[in-house]
Design an enzyme around this catalytic site. Structure first.
Site, PDB file in Angstrom:
ATOM      1  CG  ASP A   1       0.546  -1.500   7.671  1.00 33.94           C
ATOM      2  OD1 ASP A   1       1.297  -2.306   7.955  1.00 33.94           O
ATOM      3  OD2 ASP A   1       0.972  -0.254   7.840  1.00 33.94           O
TER       4      ASP A   1
ATOM      5  CG  HIS B   1      -3.914   0.138   6.648  1.00 30.09           C
ATOM      6  ND1 HIS B   1      -4.071   0.834   7.951  1.00 30.09           N
ATOM      7  CD2 HIS B   1      -2.857   0.736   6.194  1.00 30.09           C
ATOM      8  CE1 HIS B   1      -2.550   1.308   8.065  1.00 30.09           C
ATOM      9  NE2 HIS B   1      -1.972   1.267   6.960  1.00 30.09           N
TER      10      HIS B   1
ATOM     11  CG  HIS C   1       3.970  -1.761  11.476  1.00 27.98           C
ATOM     12  ND1 HIS C   1       4.493  -0.782  11.775  1.00 27.98           N
ATOM     13  CD2 HIS C   1       2.984  -1.540  10.297  1.00 27.98           C
ATOM     14  CE1 HIS C   1       4.232   0.269  10.663  1.00 27.98           C
ATOM     15  NE2 HIS C   1       3.483  -0.195   9.848  1.00 27.98           N
TER      16      HIS C   1
ATOM     17  CG  HIS D   1      -0.373  -0.011   2.522  1.00 32.63           C
ATOM     18  ND1 HIS D   1       0.353  -0.812   3.121  1.00 32.63           N
ATOM     19  CD2 HIS D   1      -0.398   1.068   3.473  1.00 32.63           C
ATOM     20  CE1 HIS D   1       0.844  -0.517   4.390  1.00 32.63           C
ATOM     21  NE2 HIS D   1       0.412   0.544   4.688  1.00 32.63           N
TER      22      HIS D   1
ATOM     23  CG  ASP E   1       4.701   2.974   7.487  1.00 31.84           C
ATOM     24  OD1 ASP E   1       3.872   3.385   6.677  1.00 31.84           O
ATOM     25  OD2 ASP E   1       4.455   2.052   8.220  1.00 31.84           O
ATOM     26  CG  HIS E   2       4.047   0.241   4.316  1.00 33.00           C
ATOM     27  ND1 HIS E   2       4.035  -1.257   4.780  1.00 33.00           N
ATOM     28  CD2 HIS E   2       3.648   0.806   5.410  1.00 33.00           C
ATOM     29  CE1 HIS E   2       3.815  -1.360   6.265  1.00 33.00           C
ATOM     30  NE2 HIS E   2       3.427  -0.057   6.375  1.00 33.00           N
TER      31      HIS E   2
ATOM     32  CG  HIS F   1       0.087   4.319   4.763  1.00 31.90           C
ATOM     33  ND1 HIS F   1      -0.773   3.426   5.655  1.00 31.90           N
ATOM     34  CD2 HIS F   1      -0.839   5.483   4.446  1.00 31.90           C
ATOM     35  CE1 HIS F   1      -2.168   3.966   5.889  1.00 31.90           C
ATOM     36  NE2 HIS F   1      -2.069   5.251   4.946  1.00 31.90           N
TER      37      HIS F   1
HETATM   38 FE    FE Z   1       2.571   0.928   8.094  1.00 28.15          FE
HETATM   39 ZN    ZN Z   2       0.208   1.380   6.609  1.00 30.87          ZN
END
Ligand code: FE
Ligand code: ZN
Length: 256
Positions: A134, A115, A172, A57, A61-62, A59
């Site tokens: 996530d 998400h 995570h 996805h 942090d990905h 985001h």
């Molecule tokens: Fe994440």
């Molecule tokens: Zn995420």
């Protein structure tokens, strides 16, 4: 075709990086790109050369390392079709029902919106492993940011139909916090009580609680158990629609 080799390592505060590798084809993918330096260190440690990025996805942090890793290695970037415009460097957009060939290892693409609206999971049936980003966590599930509770529950239900022995990698290490919440939803689930003890011991020793297996999640993760009489009783929702129970569990976690 060689066995799919998998190497997981921590990134950022609580993200996991994961490399997958096929020795015969000499291909290596990173599942998401939370942070460049640890990914490069992991590649060096294993002696692997990055050839693919598989995003779950959009985001940061990905996908934060997509541009730099692609520029440095010339790797290809595969990610979710519904959020193609938000995936840096995207070459191949994939969606529900697509199959993606990674060095002869076939991944089924499962859309799990909630998400984010376009979130996908990669399920390698022959290798018995799913990378769920996530959407599903050990004893938890992702926050419902972009989609609806109904969408999130539908996506989780798709994952719940995979073989119980499937190994599940998630984005995570949230398990300790998830465990503290889970036990409030199903305090009489003895297997959950035991698992919480194991998780506390693992984390006290700095060890990961990920990957997990679908089987363990089905028996202990409150977000996968809204049909359980024990969960329904605890919430005062006996006989309610599991979708409504799931939404209540998710709301309680948001306020926990
Ligand atoms: Fe994440
Ligand atoms: Zn995420």
């Amino acid at each position: 075709m060689a066995k799919l080799e998998i190497h997981q390592f921590p990134c950022l505060n609580d993200n996991y990086g994961v490399l997958i590798h096929d020795a015969d084809k000499n291909v290596t993918a990173t599942i998401d790109t939370p942070e460049v330096a640890p990914i490069e260190a992991a590649l060096a440690e294993k002696g692997w050369t990055l050839t693919h990025i598989l995003n779950t996805h959009h985001h940061g942090d990905h996908t934060g390392g997509n541009a730099e890793l692609k520029a440095k290695t010339g790797c290809t970037v595969t990610g979710p079709k519904p959020e193609a415009a938000k995936i840096p460097g995207l070459d191949t957009a994939v969606g529900e029902g697509d199959v993606y060939d990674f060095g002869g290892h076939v991944a089924q693409i499962i859309e799990t919106p909630g998400h984010t609206l376009g979130h996908i999971a990669y399920y390698f049936a022959d290798d018995g492993v799913a990378f769920v980003g996530d959407t599903l966590f050990a004893l938890g599930c992702g926050r419902v940011f972009e989609g609806t509770m109904e969408q999130m529950w539908s996506g989780l239900q798709k994952l719940m139909t995979l073989p119980a022995e499937t190994t599940v990698y998630c984005g995570h290490e949230y398990t300790l916090a998830n465990a503290a919440f889970a036990i409030t939803i199903e305090p009489d689930n003895q297997e959950l009580v035991e698992r919480v003890k194991q998780i506390k011991a693992l984390r006290a020793n700095g060890k990961p609680t990920v990957p997990t297996t679908l089987d363990v999640e089905l028996r202990t993760n409150p977000f996968l158990r809204p049909a359980s009489p024990g969960v329904q009783k605890q919430l005062g929702m006996e006989g309610a629609d599991p979708a409504a129970v799931f939404a209540e569990v998710r709301r309680r976690k948001d306020n926990f």
